[in-house]
Scaffold this active site. Structure first.
Site, PDB file in Angstrom:
ATOM      1  N   ASP A  72       0.856  -1.185   0.000  1.00 18.80           N
ATOM      2  CA  ASP A  72       0.000   0.000   0.000  1.00 18.80           C
ATOM      3  C   ASP A  72       0.895   1.239   0.000  1.00 18.80           C
ATOM      4  OD1 ASP A  72       0.951   0.017   2.635  1.00 18.80           O
ATOM      5  OD2 ASP A  72      -1.015  -0.268   3.548  1.00 18.80           O
ATOM      6  N   ASN A 117      -8.291  -1.203  14.125  1.00 17.33           N
ATOM      7  CA  ASN A 117      -9.645  -1.324  13.556  1.00 17.33           C
ATOM      8  C   ASN A 117      -9.763  -2.534  12.632  1.00 17.33           C
ATOM      9  OD1 ASN A 117      -8.332  -0.561  11.220  1.00 17.33           O
ATOM     10  ND2 ASN A 117      -9.395   1.389  10.976  1.00 17.33           N
ATOM     11  N   HIS A 172      -7.832  -3.251   9.966  1.00 14.22           N
ATOM     12  CA  HIS A 172      -7.436  -3.102   8.558  1.00 14.22           C
ATOM     13  C   HIS A 172      -6.217  -3.971   8.236  1.00 14.22           C
ATOM     14  CE1 HIS A 172      -4.804   0.631   9.716  1.00 14.22           C
ATOM     15  NE2 HIS A 172      -4.031  -0.413   9.590  1.00 14.22           N
ATOM     16  N   GLU A 210      -9.542  -0.663   4.804  1.00 16.13           N
ATOM     17  CA  GLU A 210     -10.160  -0.219   6.042  1.00 16.13           C
ATOM     18  C   GLU A 210     -11.479  -0.975   6.270  1.00 16.13           C
ATOM     19  OE1 GLU A 210      -8.566   1.674   8.013  1.00 16.13           O
ATOM     20  OE2 GLU A 210      -7.659   3.416   7.046  1.00 16.13           O
TER      21      GLU A 210
HETATM   22  P1  PGA Z   1       1.546  -0.702  13.596  1.00 18.59           P
HETATM   23  O1  PGA Z   1       0.618  -0.579  12.307  1.00 18.59           O
HETATM   24  O2  PGA Z   1       2.442  -1.874  13.353  1.00 18.59           O
HETATM   25  O3  PGA Z   1       2.289   0.587  13.617  1.00 18.59           O
HETATM   26  O4  PGA Z   1       0.623  -0.898  14.747  1.00 18.59           O
HETATM   27  C1  PGA Z   1      -0.035  -1.704  11.844  1.00 18.59           C
HETATM   28  C2  PGA Z   1      -1.102  -1.276  10.879  1.00 18.59           C
HETATM   29  O5  PGA Z   1      -1.764  -0.241  11.134  1.00 18.59           O
HETATM   30  O6  PGA Z   1      -1.294  -1.964   9.878  1.00 18.59           O
END
Ligand code: PGA
Length: 241
Positions: A67, A132, A134, A139
């Site tokens: 992404d 959340n 994702h 999302e």
């Molecule tokens: P993080 O992000 O490893 O910084 O928690 C993970 C994500 O949001 O995919």
């Protein structure tokens, strides 16, 4: 689906490096999808250490971003392209990242996914998950058959990147992502999750219903997924692992 639980973040980094290095040893010309985020950074450092001392060889591996933000220059601090430059110090023979300054981002990310498919698809995709649920920039609300596309980022996702972009206002409103269906085409998937704040979403993703409300729950429909959790992230799971 396999669920492996290790003690803490340090153990997670070692085990994640083991899984990725084993895959590259078995198939040196592996096509490897890698996530950004804080969680994988220690694993990337461990892989880079192994490469530096000759314990691993990523010289034939192709690395793919999954992404990227849309509408900013590639060199803007906070972009995923900059993240890979900063943290992925191995196997940069071929680092394939969507271009955040693409003028037609929807067309660009579709072409990126098509090129990946024509190259043979991902042998291994490492993923993180957001609180959340994702995966990549899919999302909540992302259907299982969603494909590569431009997405509007949620306020929570934008806030999570405010520090690296310098301020919340500087975080782009949109991103480009491989879709859920694209990610599920990877032959194997390893999901890295640490920290207690993710325990609830880990339980929903592994033990809850498969639903667009928790995009990571779609991973239940893939036969080759390994969840690699530290004890804090696994704390809400009801079943033994
Ligand atoms: P993080 O992000 O490893 O910084 O928690 C993970 C994500 O949001 O995919």
């Amino acid at each position: 689906m396999r669920v492996e639980v290790v003690a803490d973040e340090a153990a997670l980094a070692i085990r994640a490096a083991d899984l990725v290095c084993d895959a590259v040893r078995a198939k040196p010309a592996t096509r490897l999808g890698l996530p950004t985020g804080n969680t994988p950074i220690p694993a990337y450092a461990e892989i880079a250490r192994r490469v530096a001392v000759g314990e691993a060889d990523f010289s034939r591996a192709d690395i793919y971003g999954i992404d990227e933000f849309a509408g900013v220059a590639r060199t803007t601090p906070g972009t995923n392209s900059m993240f890979y430059r900063q943290y992925v110090h191995f196997g940069q023979r071929a680092l394939h990242c969507p271009n955040p300054s693409a003028t037609e981002p929807d067309e660009h990310i579709r072409a990126f996914a098509d090129a990946l498919r024509r190259a043979g698809g991902l042998d291994l995709c490492v993923l993180g998950i957001g609180v959340n649920g994702h995966i990549a920039f899919n999302e909540p609300g992302s259907p299982r058959d969603s494909r590569a596309r431009v997405v509007e980022l949620t306020p929570a996702s934008r806030e999570a990147h405010a520090t690296t972009f310098g301020s919340l206002d500087a975080v782009p409103s949109h991103g480009m992502t491989l879709g859920v269906a694209d990610l599920l085409e990877a032959r194997r998937i390893v999901v890295l999750v640490s920290a207690a704040r993710k325990a609830t979403v880990v339980r929903a993703a592994i033990e809850g219903a498969q639903t667009a409300g928790v995009p990571a729950s779609w991973l239940q429909s893939h036969g080759g997924v390994t969840w690699l959790l530290d004890a804090a992230a696994a704390a809400a799971l009801s079943r033994g692992t």
